[in-house]
Design an enzyme around this catalytic site. Sequence first.
Site, PDB file in Angstrom:
ATOM      1  CG  HIS A 308       8.086 -48.997  13.440  1.00 42.98           C
ATOM      2  ND1 HIS A 308       8.743 -49.875  12.884  1.00 42.98           N
ATOM      3  CD2 HIS A 308       9.334 -48.374  14.005  1.00 42.98           C
ATOM      4  CE1 HIS A 308      10.974 -49.460  13.060  1.00 42.98           C
ATOM      5  NE2 HIS A 308      10.677 -48.380  13.365  1.00 42.98           N
ATOM      6  CG  ASP A 366      10.497 -41.403  16.906  1.00 37.52           C
ATOM      7  OD1 ASP A 366      11.796 -40.632  16.525  1.00 37.52           O
ATOM      8  OD2 ASP A 366      10.376 -42.348  15.890  1.00 37.52           O
TER       9      ASP A 366
HETATM   10  N1  CMC Z   1      -2.866 -43.465  14.072  1.00 40.07           N
HETATM   11  C1  CMC Z   1      -4.285 -44.211  13.811  1.00 40.07           C
HETATM   12  N2  CMC Z   1      -3.947 -44.567  13.235  1.00 40.07           N
HETATM   13  C2  CMC Z   1      -2.634 -45.808  12.252  1.00 40.07           C
HETATM   14  C3  CMC Z   1      -1.522 -45.289  13.091  1.00 40.07           C
HETATM   15  C4  CMC Z   1      -1.054 -44.249  13.916  1.00 40.07           C
HETATM   16  N3  CMC Z   1      -0.322 -43.561  14.184  1.00 40.07           N
HETATM   17  N4  CMC Z   1      -0.031 -45.865  12.164  1.00 40.07           N
HETATM   18  C5  CMC Z   1      -1.404 -46.370  11.489  1.00 40.07           C
HETATM   19  N5  CMC Z   1      -2.201 -46.718  11.575  1.00 40.07           N
HETATM   20  C6  CMC Z   1      -3.362 -47.766  10.879  1.00 40.07           C
HETATM   21  C7  CMC Z   1      -3.706 -47.212   9.251  1.00 40.07           C
HETATM   22  O1  CMC Z   1      -4.692 -46.448   9.277  1.00 40.07           O
HETATM   23  C8  CMC Z   1      -3.576 -48.446   8.869  1.00 40.07           C
HETATM   24  O2  CMC Z   1      -5.447 -48.943   9.001  1.00 40.07           O
HETATM   25  P1  CMC Z   1      -6.113 -50.181   7.663  1.00 40.07           P
HETATM   26  O3  CMC Z   1      -5.310 -50.932   7.666  1.00 40.07           O
HETATM   27  O4  CMC Z   1      -7.500 -49.856   8.640  1.00 40.07           O
HETATM   28  O5  CMC Z   1      -5.886 -48.896   6.114  1.00 40.07           O
HETATM   29  C9  CMC Z   1      -3.278 -49.376   9.918  1.00 40.07           C
HETATM   30  O6  CMC Z   1      -2.850 -48.946  10.855  1.00 40.07           O
HETATM   31  C10 CMC Z   1      -0.989 -50.194   9.112  1.00 40.07           C
HETATM   32  O7  CMC Z   1      -0.743 -48.896   8.804  1.00 40.07           O
HETATM   33  P2  CMC Z   1       0.111 -48.404   7.311  1.00 40.07           P
HETATM   34  O8  CMC Z   1       0.128 -47.663   7.893  1.00 40.07           O
HETATM   35  O9  CMC Z   1      -0.073 -49.935   6.927  1.00 40.07           O
HETATM   36  O10 CMC Z   1       1.448 -48.986   8.499  1.00 40.07           O
HETATM   37  P3  CMC Z   1       2.742 -48.615   7.791  1.00 40.07           P
HETATM   38  O11 CMC Z   1       3.575 -49.980   8.602  1.00 40.07           O
HETATM   39  O12 CMC Z   1       3.300 -48.794   6.546  1.00 40.07           O
HETATM   40  O13 CMC Z   1       3.568 -47.417   8.933  1.00 40.07           O
HETATM   41  C11 CMC Z   1       3.687 -45.825  10.317  1.00 40.07           C
HETATM   42  C12 CMC Z   1       3.698 -47.371   9.563  1.00 40.07           C
HETATM   43  C13 CMC Z   1       5.134 -45.962  11.314  1.00 40.07           C
HETATM   44  C14 CMC Z   1       4.161 -45.010   9.102  1.00 40.07           C
HETATM   45  C15 CMC Z   1       2.701 -45.350  10.267  1.00 40.07           C
HETATM   46  O14 CMC Z   1       2.058 -45.873  11.672  1.00 40.07           O
HETATM   47  C16 CMC Z   1       2.715 -44.046  11.271  1.00 40.07           C
HETATM   48  O15 CMC Z   1       2.419 -43.589  10.683  1.00 40.07           O
HETATM   49  N6  CMC Z   1       3.330 -43.404  12.655  1.00 40.07           N
HETATM   50  C17 CMC Z   1       2.580 -42.295  13.262  1.00 40.07           C
HETATM   51  C18 CMC Z   1       4.269 -41.608  12.418  1.00 40.07           C
HETATM   52  C19 CMC Z   1       5.831 -41.924  13.084  1.00 40.07           C
HETATM   53  O16 CMC Z   1       4.924 -42.472  14.874  1.00 40.07           O
HETATM   54  N7  CMC Z   1       6.255 -42.491  12.588  1.00 40.07           N
HETATM   55  C20 CMC Z   1       7.427 -42.914  13.363  1.00 40.07           C
HETATM   56  C21 CMC Z   1       8.202 -44.024  12.963  1.00 40.07           C
HETATM   57  S1  CMC Z   1       9.619 -44.830  14.270  1.00 40.07           S
HETATM   58  C22 CMC Z   1      10.867 -44.447  12.600  1.00 40.07           C
HETATM   59  C23 CMC Z   1      12.073 -45.202  12.777  1.00 40.07           C
HETATM   60  O17 CMC Z   1      11.833 -46.207  13.606  1.00 40.07           O
HETATM   61  O18 CMC Z   1      13.015 -44.621  12.913  1.00 40.07           O
END
Ligand code: CMC
Length: 432
Positions: A308, A366
């Site tokens: 998240h 989710d």
């Molecule tokens: N699976 C594998 N690796 C992950 C995942 C995941 N679900 N999420 C983040 N990472 C890794 C990512 O590759 C990165 O690694 P590195 O630092 O080595 O590059 C690190 O963790 C940080 O990720 P980020 O994308 O920079 O983090 P963010 O805060 O921008 O992204 C997120 C948050 C929710 C978009 C992401 O965790 C994700 O894509 N999750 C899967 C989709 C999901 O479940 N979304 C629902 C979120 S809740 C919605 C709401 O509250 O409304």
Amino acid sequence: MTKNTVTITDNATGKQVELPVVEGTMGASAIDVRSLNKELGLFTYDPGFQSTASCQSAITYIDGDKGVLLYRGYPIEQLAAHSSYLEVCYLLVYGELPSPKQLEEFQAVILSHTMLHEGLRRFYGGFRHDAHPMAIMVGIVGALSAFYHDSTDVTDPSHREVSAHRLIAKMPTIAAASYKYSIGQPFIYPDNNLGYVENYLRMMFAVPTSAYEINPLFVKAMELILILHADHEQNASTSTVRLSSSSGTNPFASIAAGIACLWGPAHGGANESVIRMLDEIESPAEIPKYIARAKDKNDPFRLMGFGHRIYKNYDPRAKIIRQMCHDLLKELGSENQPQFETALELERIALEDDYFVAKKLYPNVDFYSGLILRAMGIPLNTFTVIFAMARTVGWIAQWMEMMDDPEQKIGRPRQVYTGNLPRDYPGAKKKK
Ligand code: CMC
């Protein structure tokens, strides 16, 4: 409240500006940069608003590191255990929990607005039979402004309140009709003898030819999903509602804009992606392969329902909904069992795996809401519609707060221009 200041120096010119720091009651403070452009001729650059507070708000508080979520100061865990969705709606919109009499009156007002104008019902027929229910939601909610002219003067607080009631009341009717239209079944009129959630479930699943029995566990689960999704601070769709309303447009139009934003897979579409991923994984034996893919930097695959942007600890909503998910799937038994077993095993492995632990990638809300909705028989393309229904009250509360905010201005971000320098149209005379 301003005590601290931050001094910014432009190293190119040596000019300095002292900026006040805006402090809230809890959480991070913010540098008030409003005089920055006037003093230094500079803007701030922050794509995705990762370091930008767009407003001051007293509605929802999140501490992502500690896994805290409060609505008007009340912990989400306590609201989920003791409150109802309509009581939460009252709390978000009016700022305080209602007395029993206020809640009764609020319920009566909401129920008095559940029907749709018959002309609006005819709008549905203009959509293709296979239209995505979110496309229908954007269209129908936007069209409300063409039917309820008596509540679109946003400068009049009584108009604002009536449109808030209308939106909360009509959203389940609109949502259920979007589903009924997509499967070719007749629309079911609301029954105001029923509660908010019961009414929605009946409009979704009843048919005119037979009696519909409402499963009390479904009511509990849906009530919980609505409470947990009711507001979440300045997320993308809420910011969309605030930005579009800042021009003075009517709330029906700006909530339609919020729904459009929510539709995107990076926002409201995640629980749908969880189910698609579990379908793809098929069985617990396949999980290690997918865990390896999620860790592989060269593979775009991510474990859906994990991680998240704000919660770098367990999403507090996930903790609450996890138990409901277990209860519901246990009661419903075999049909959903294989997917549930895969989900549980995935959850277990990810919580122990070094990669997920080190990056603080916990299951989010989710992950479980997708499983619950599927078990209830809600089709995948309707998951985001339910999110929209739940979040409508949050959008409304944020909009009402903004309309009363004396610092409110039309939202107008600036840019850093990276295009061509001035040049002449071929054959045009050069200006002297
Ligand atoms: N699976 C594998 N690796 C992950 C995942 C995941 N679900 N999420 C983040 N990472 C890794 C990512 O590759 C990165 O690694 P590195 O630092 O080595 O590059 C690190 O963790 C940080 O990720 P980020 O994308 O920079 O983090 P963010 O805060 O921008 O992204 C997120 C948050 C929710 C978009 C992401 O965790 C994700 O894509 N999750 C899967 C989709 C999901 O479940 N979304 C629902 C979120 S809740 C919605 C709401 O509250 O409304």
